[in-house]
Design a protein around this motif. Sequence first.
Motif, mmCIF file in Angstrom:
data_model
loop_
_atom_site.group_PDB
_atom_site.id
_atom_site.type_symbol
_atom_site.label_atom_id
_atom_site.label_comp_id
_atom_site.label_asym_id
_atom_site.label_seq_id
_atom_site.Cartn_x
_atom_site.Cartn_y
_atom_site.Cartn_z
ATOM 1 N N GLN A 191 33.160 25.437 38.301
ATOM 2 C CA GLN A 191 33.555 24.026 38.239
ATOM 3 C C GLN A 191 32.714 23.234 39.233
ATOM 4 O O GLN A 191 32.480 23.670 40.360
ATOM 5 C CB GLN A 191 35.053 23.845 38.502
ATOM 6 N N LEU A 192 32.253 22.093 38.773
ATOM 7 C CA LEU A 192 31.330 21.240 39.526
ATOM 8 C C LEU A 192 32.021 19.902 39.713
ATOM 9 O O LEU A 192 32.138 19.114 38.778
ATOM 10 C CB LEU A 192 30.033 21.097 38.727
ATOM 11 N N TYR A 255 32.041 24.037 43.186
ATOM 12 C CA TYR A 255 31.095 23.268 44.001
ATOM 13 C C TYR A 255 31.734 21.898 44.169
ATOM 14 O O TYR A 255 31.897 21.161 43.199
ATOM 15 C CB TYR A 255 29.758 23.173 43.266
ATOM 16 N N VAL A 256 32.130 21.573 45.390
ATOM 17 C CA VAL A 256 32.835 20.321 45.665
ATOM 18 C C VAL A 256 31.920 19.438 46.498
ATOM 19 O O VAL A 256 31.554 19.794 47.619
ATOM 20 C CB VAL A 256 34.159 20.573 46.408
ATOM 21 N N SER A 257 31.555 18.291 45.951
ATOM 22 C CA SER A 257 30.610 17.386 46.607
ATOM 23 C C SER A 257 31.310 16.057 46.876
ATOM 24 O O SER A 257 31.726 15.363 45.947
ATOM 25 C CB SER A 257 29.377 17.183 45.715
ATOM 26 N N LEU A 258 31.439 15.724 48.158
ATOM 27 C CA LEU A 258 32.180 14.540 48.577
ATOM 28 C C LEU A 258 31.258 13.528 49.244
ATOM 29 O O LEU A 258 30.216 13.888 49.783
ATOM 30 C CB LEU A 258 33.289 14.927 49.566
ATOM 31 N N ALA A 259 31.677 12.264 49.221
ATOM 32 C CA ALA A 259 30.935 11.197 49.885
ATOM 33 C C ALA A 259 31.613 10.871 51.209
ATOM 34 O O ALA A 259 32.837 10.725 51.278
ATOM 35 C CB ALA A 259 30.866 9.958 49.002
ATOM 36 N N GLU A 260 30.820 10.721 52.275
ATOM 37 C CA GLU A 260 31.375 10.444 53.595
ATOM 38 C C GLU A 260 32.176 9.145 53.609
ATOM 39 O O GLU A 260 33.272 9.092 54.181
ATOM 40 C CB GLU A 260 30.245 10.366 54.623
ATOM 41 N N TYR A 261 31.666 8.099 52.970
ATOM 42 C CA TYR A 261 32.291 6.777 53.004
ATOM 43 C C TYR A 261 33.036 6.524 51.684
ATOM 44 O O TYR A 261 32.642 5.699 50.881
ATOM 45 C CB TYR A 261 31.235 5.697 53.220
ATOM 46 N N SER A 281 36.223 30.846 45.325
ATOM 47 C CA SER A 281 34.961 30.661 46.039
ATOM 48 C C SER A 281 34.599 29.183 46.016
ATOM 49 O O SER A 281 34.503 28.579 44.945
ATOM 50 C CB SER A 281 33.855 31.483 45.380
ATOM 51 N N VAL A 282 34.392 28.574 47.176
ATOM 52 C CA VAL A 282 34.129 27.143 47.277
ATOM 53 C C VAL A 282 32.837 26.885 48.036
ATOM 54 O O VAL A 282 32.630 27.424 49.132
ATOM 55 C CB VAL A 282 35.291 26.407 47.984
#
Length: 318
Positions: A191-192, A255-261, A281-282
């Motif tokens: 999962q992306l 794969y978890v991709s977050l934005a700082e702001y 698994s992350v």
Amino acid sequence: MPLDPDLEGFLELAQMGRLSGKSSALHELDLALARTQFETTSQVLDPCPPGAINVTTLSIPTRDGQSIAARLYRADASDTALLPTLLFFHGGGYVVGSLDSHDSICRRLAASGCQAVLAPAYRLAPQYPFPTAVHDALDAANWLAEQATALHLDNQRVTLAGDSVGATLATVLAITAVKQPQALHLKPRAQLLFYPVTDTSRQRDSHRRYAQDYLLETATLEWFYHHYSADPAQHLDWRVSPLLASGLGELAPAYVSLAEYDPLFDEGLEYARLLEASGTSVTLKVQQGLTHDFLRMGGIVADVEAIYTAVDRWLASL
């Protein structure tokens, strides 16, 4: 880290537009105008996505006898290869967004030729409130499981993917694969998840830190949620708020991709930790200096290209 300077300049222009009365936040507009404005931003944020992509228009039947449009993206050189597939759901709060608004993302995800991208256009609220988007996502996944061979796709190597509420739909399918496997006719390999909505039931510190002037506004989120699920009880349903899912076992690698702001930062981080606690698994990436919707910013933020490259590397490692 400070805001990316190019993005900061773009946000300053947006703020000036609001102060001058030339533009408004989505939640301040009527529904039709909000959808039009969201579409228009795509042309500004990423006007020149990869062009050497074969795009096929498809139609996917739904359980209520209707159909939803979809697009299949493949790099030209991969037209006949049996490819792994990203099943990608677009963002937009379940209220705005479309195949057009996220066309640049799908092109960039398919550009390496290492995977194809199937993007279904699930139906939007308030005309189609919860759980229509969830049902459409499930129907699209099951259609892919049945039609993959005819489309030269490998239904044994399907990654569930999306941005914002599209990532929420991907999480719902990933959880369904474990909690209700009879409802999903494929087993996701991964999962992306880009800046997902994981809990609509309450606000966190990041909702207050980045409530305004960072592209996505907290008031806009609440406007989206009201249109999608007006009944407060629905916000406690894990299909709306995956962070509230109980008894999770190990899910497909994430794969978890977050934005700082991003107002959604805190709940995204909590969800990544929940997945880790479940034995999943992350791979967690925090995109420093960026805001929500960074995947659509290939035309204004130089670092976005590296984000797509990192995704390709992760997918290749599976």
